[in-house]
Design a protein around this motif. Structure first.
Motif, PDB file in Angstrom:
ATOM      1  N   LYS A   1       0.840  -1.429   0.396  1.00  0.00           N
ATOM      2  CA  LYS A   1       0.168  -0.161  -0.141  1.00  0.00           C
ATOM      3  C   LYS A   1       0.885   1.218   0.214  1.00  0.00           C
ATOM      4  CE  LYS A   1      -3.171   1.812   2.383  1.00  0.00           C
ATOM      5  NZ  LYS A   1      -4.758   1.394   3.462  1.00  0.00           N
ATOM      6  N   LEU A   2       1.675   1.430   0.971  1.00  0.00           N
ATOM      7  CA  LEU A   2       3.132   2.667   0.776  1.00  0.00           C
ATOM      8  C   LEU A   2       3.318   3.197  -0.498  1.00  0.00           C
ATOM      9  CD1 LEU A   2       3.651   4.919   2.627  1.00  0.00           C
ATOM     10  CD2 LEU A   2       5.961   3.015   3.507  1.00  0.00           C
ATOM     11  N   ARG A   3       3.812   1.802  -0.783  1.00  0.00           N
ATOM     12  CA  ARG A   3       4.403   2.141  -2.396  1.00  0.00           C
ATOM     13  C   ARG A   3       3.974   2.427  -3.495  1.00  0.00           C
ATOM     14  NH1 ARG A   3       9.182  -3.291  -2.509  1.00  0.00           N
ATOM     15  NH2 ARG A   3      10.176  -3.014  -0.345  1.00  0.00           N
ATOM     16  N   THR A   4       2.517   1.657  -3.265  1.00  0.00           N
ATOM     17  CA  THR A   4       1.436   1.691  -4.088  1.00  0.00           C
ATOM     18  C   THR A   4       1.522   3.221  -4.307  1.00  0.00           C
ATOM     19  OG1 THR A   4       0.187  -0.298  -4.462  1.00  0.00           O
ATOM     20  CG2 THR A   4      -0.809   1.960  -5.353  1.00  0.00           C
ATOM     21  N   SER A   5       0.846   4.126  -3.050  1.00  0.00           N
ATOM     22  CA  SER A   5       0.771   5.292  -2.552  1.00  0.00           C
ATOM     23  C   SER A   5       2.110   6.410  -3.285  1.00  0.00           C
ATOM     24  CB  SER A   5       0.533   5.379  -0.944  1.00  0.00           C
ATOM     25  OG  SER A   5       0.409   7.030  -0.938  1.00  0.00           O
ATOM     26  N   ARG A   6       3.145   5.747  -2.968  1.00  0.00           N
ATOM     27  CA  ARG A   6       4.119   6.389  -3.418  1.00  0.00           C
ATOM     28  C   ARG A   6       4.454   6.493  -5.087  1.00  0.00           C
ATOM     29  NH1 ARG A   6       8.439   4.156  -0.948  1.00  0.00           N
ATOM     30  NH2 ARG A   6       8.601   5.960   0.611  1.00  0.00           N
ATOM     31  N   ALA A   7       4.641   5.093  -5.766  1.00  0.00           N
ATOM     32  CA  ALA A   7       4.254   5.358  -7.118  1.00  0.00           C
ATOM     33  C   ALA A   7       3.495   6.189  -7.950  1.00  0.00           C
ATOM     34  CB  ALA A   7       4.060   4.263  -7.546  1.00  0.00           C
ATOM     35  N   LEU A   8       2.393   5.933  -7.126  1.00  0.00           N
ATOM     36  CA  LEU A   8       1.065   7.010  -7.736  1.00  0.00           C
ATOM     37  C   LEU A   8       0.902   8.589  -7.425  1.00  0.00           C
ATOM     38  CD1 LEU A   8      -2.313   5.076  -6.205  1.00  0.00           C
ATOM     39  CD2 LEU A   8      -1.249   5.229  -9.262  1.00  0.00           C
ATOM     40  N   ASN A   9       2.011   8.658  -6.230  1.00  0.00           N
ATOM     41  CA  ASN A   9       2.195  10.467  -5.907  1.00  0.00           C
ATOM     42  C   ASN A   9       3.150  10.977  -7.230  1.00  0.00           C
ATOM     43  OD1 ASN A   9       0.263  10.929  -4.019  1.00  0.00           O
ATOM     44  ND2 ASN A   9       1.900  10.395  -2.173  1.00  0.00           N
ATOM     45  N   ASN A  10       3.651  10.415  -6.882  1.00  0.00           N
ATOM     46  CA  ASN A  10       5.735  10.583  -8.636  1.00  0.00           C
ATOM     47  C   ASN A  10       4.735  10.896  -9.591  1.00  0.00           C
ATOM     48  OD1 ASN A  10       7.463  10.854  -5.794  1.00  0.00           O
ATOM     49  ND2 ASN A  10       8.627   9.425  -6.567  1.00  0.00           N
ATOM     50  N   CYS A  11       3.863   9.455  -9.623  1.00  0.00           N
ATOM     51  CA  CYS A  11       3.432  10.195 -11.520  1.00  0.00           C
ATOM     52  C   CYS A  11       2.949  11.252 -11.601  1.00  0.00           C
ATOM     53  CB  CYS A  11       2.783   8.374 -11.714  1.00  0.00           C
ATOM     54  SG  CYS A  11       3.847   6.780 -11.558  1.00  0.00           S
ATOM     55  N   SER A  12       1.355  11.177 -10.433  1.00  0.00           N
ATOM     56  CA  SER A  12       0.942  12.630 -10.454  1.00  0.00           C
ATOM     57  C   SER A  12       1.847  13.146 -10.613  1.00  0.00           C
ATOM     58  CB  SER A  12      -0.117  12.347  -9.715  1.00  0.00           C
ATOM     59  OG  SER A  12       0.108  12.358  -8.920  1.00  0.00           O
ATOM     60  N   SER A  13       2.781  13.413 -10.113  1.00  0.00           N
ATOM     61  CA  SER A  13       3.275  15.004  -9.645  1.00  0.00           C
ATOM     62  C   SER A  13       4.097  15.181 -10.859  1.00  0.00           C
ATOM     63  CB  SER A  13       4.019  15.040  -8.311  1.00  0.00           C
ATOM     64  OG  SER A  13       4.946  14.462  -7.792  1.00  0.00           O
ATOM     65  N   VAL A  14       5.083  14.460 -11.181  1.00  0.00           N
ATOM     66  CA  VAL A  14       6.517  14.258 -12.138  1.00  0.00           C
ATOM     67  C   VAL A  14       5.856  14.513 -13.627  1.00  0.00           C
ATOM     68  CG1 VAL A  14       8.133  13.390 -13.780  1.00  0.00           C
ATOM     69  CG2 VAL A  14       7.672  13.162 -11.148  1.00  0.00           C
ATOM     70  N   GLY A  15       4.752  13.755 -13.684  1.00  0.00           N
ATOM     71  CA  GLY A  15       3.595  13.442 -15.004  1.00  0.00           C
ATOM     72  C   GLY A  15       3.160  15.337 -15.062  1.00  0.00           C
ATOM     73  N   ARG A  16       2.486  15.993 -14.537  1.00  0.00           N
ATOM     74  CA  ARG A  16       1.350  17.215 -14.314  1.00  0.00           C
ATOM     75  C   ARG A  16       2.917  18.492 -14.179  1.00  0.00           C
ATOM     76  NH1 ARG A  16      -0.892  16.896  -9.908  1.00  0.00           N
ATOM     77  NH2 ARG A  16       0.886  18.042  -8.606  1.00  0.00           N
ATOM     78  N   ALA A  17       3.611  18.732 -14.233  1.00  0.00           N
ATOM     79  CA  ALA A  17       4.957  19.099 -14.197  1.00  0.00           C
ATOM     80  C   ALA A  17       5.286  19.244 -15.383  1.00  0.00           C
ATOM     81  CB  ALA A  17       6.452  18.959 -13.307  1.00  0.00           C
ATOM     82  N   CYS A  18       5.322  17.821 -15.853  1.00  0.00           N
ATOM     83  CA  CYS A  18       6.339  17.578 -17.386  1.00  0.00           C
ATOM     84  C   CYS A  18       5.137  18.317 -18.761  1.00  0.00           C
ATOM     85  CB  CYS A  18       6.737  16.018 -17.405  1.00  0.00           C
ATOM     86  SG  CYS A  18       7.893  15.884 -16.828  1.00  0.00           S
ATOM     87  N   GLY A  19       3.688  17.568 -18.780  1.00  0.00           N
ATOM     88  CA  GLY A  19       2.696  18.034 -18.945  1.00  0.00           C
ATOM     89  C   GLY A  19       2.711  19.258 -19.209  1.00  0.00           C
ATOM     90  N   ASN A  20       3.010  20.181 -18.062  1.00  0.00           N
ATOM     91  CA  ASN A  20       2.681  21.211 -18.413  1.00  0.00           C
ATOM     92  C   ASN A  20       3.079  22.198 -19.432  1.00  0.00           C
ATOM     93  OD1 ASN A  20      -0.091  21.172 -16.526  1.00  0.00           O
ATOM     94  ND2 ASN A  20       1.171  22.210 -15.102  1.00  0.00           N
TER      95      ASN A  20
END
Length: 194
Positions: free
Chosen positions: A95-114
């Motif tokens: 659960k902790l690993r999944t949460s970390r992966a989702l948080n990193n994917c969303s924050s880095v993905g949003r920044a690169c997309g912008n």
């Protein structure tokens, strides 16, 4: 005689049978062929749309920005997954690993997309401005000049040296797109209109 019998049978048949009787069936023409026999000519609502040979500035803006944003989000999500894998520690729960992966994917993905979306908006705007000032010419000069201008405008807050480097990088990327990208698009997507 048979036509009188058919008419009498139709008059005596219930209304639902009469409705089903009038369906036309082509046994030699399978129904899935209708999907493959679509018209290949471009469909236009107005005649002036059919006569123009390129996209408008708003269509370019929408296409470039959308594709760039989605590309940036996908690349950022991959980078976020990589970061999450590097930051993972032994003994952590799933659960902790999944949460970390989702948080990193969303924050880095949003920044690169912008970032890529902003660059695409600048490129589309400068390209259409160069085309307008060159009396509607749509050739490689507009693309190269827009690449240089986009790089310079994007890096301008960092100072003049950063703007010059950004302009050079933008020009090189636009030149690479002209030399390598256009022939590939004409080969694999000839109806894209680029």
């Amino acid at each position: 005689m048979s036509s009188l019998a058919d008419d009498a049978w139709q008059a005596a048949a219930p209304e639902e049978q009469q409705r089903h009787q009038h369906q036309v069936v082509f046994p030699h023409y399978p129904p899935y062929r209708a999907l493959y026999d679509l018209p290949t000519s471009p469909e236009s609502l107005f005649q002036e749309q059919a006569l123009r040979n390129s996209r408008t500035w708003s269509e370019d803006l929408t296409l470039y920005t959308g594709v760039s944003y989605l590309t940036g989000v996908a690349a950022g999500a991959v980078e976020g997954l990589r970061r999450a894998a590097v930051e993972a520690e032994r003994g952590e729960s799933l659960k902790l690993r999944t949460s970390r992966a989702l948080n990193n994917c969303s924050s880095v993905g949003r920044a690169c997309g912008n970032r890529l979306g902003v660059i695409a908006m600048l490129f589309s705007g400068t390209r259409s401005a160069f085309s307008h000032y060159r009396s509607g010419a749509d050739d490689w000069v507009n693309t190269a000049a827009a690449g240089v201008a986009t790089g310079a405008l994007y890096r301008m807050p960092g100072g003049p040296r950063s703007a010059i480097v950004g302009g050079l990088v933008g020009g090189i990327l636009a030149g690479a797109g002209i030399v390598a990208g256009r022939p590939l698009l004409h080969k694999f997507a000839p109806n894209l209109g680029i």
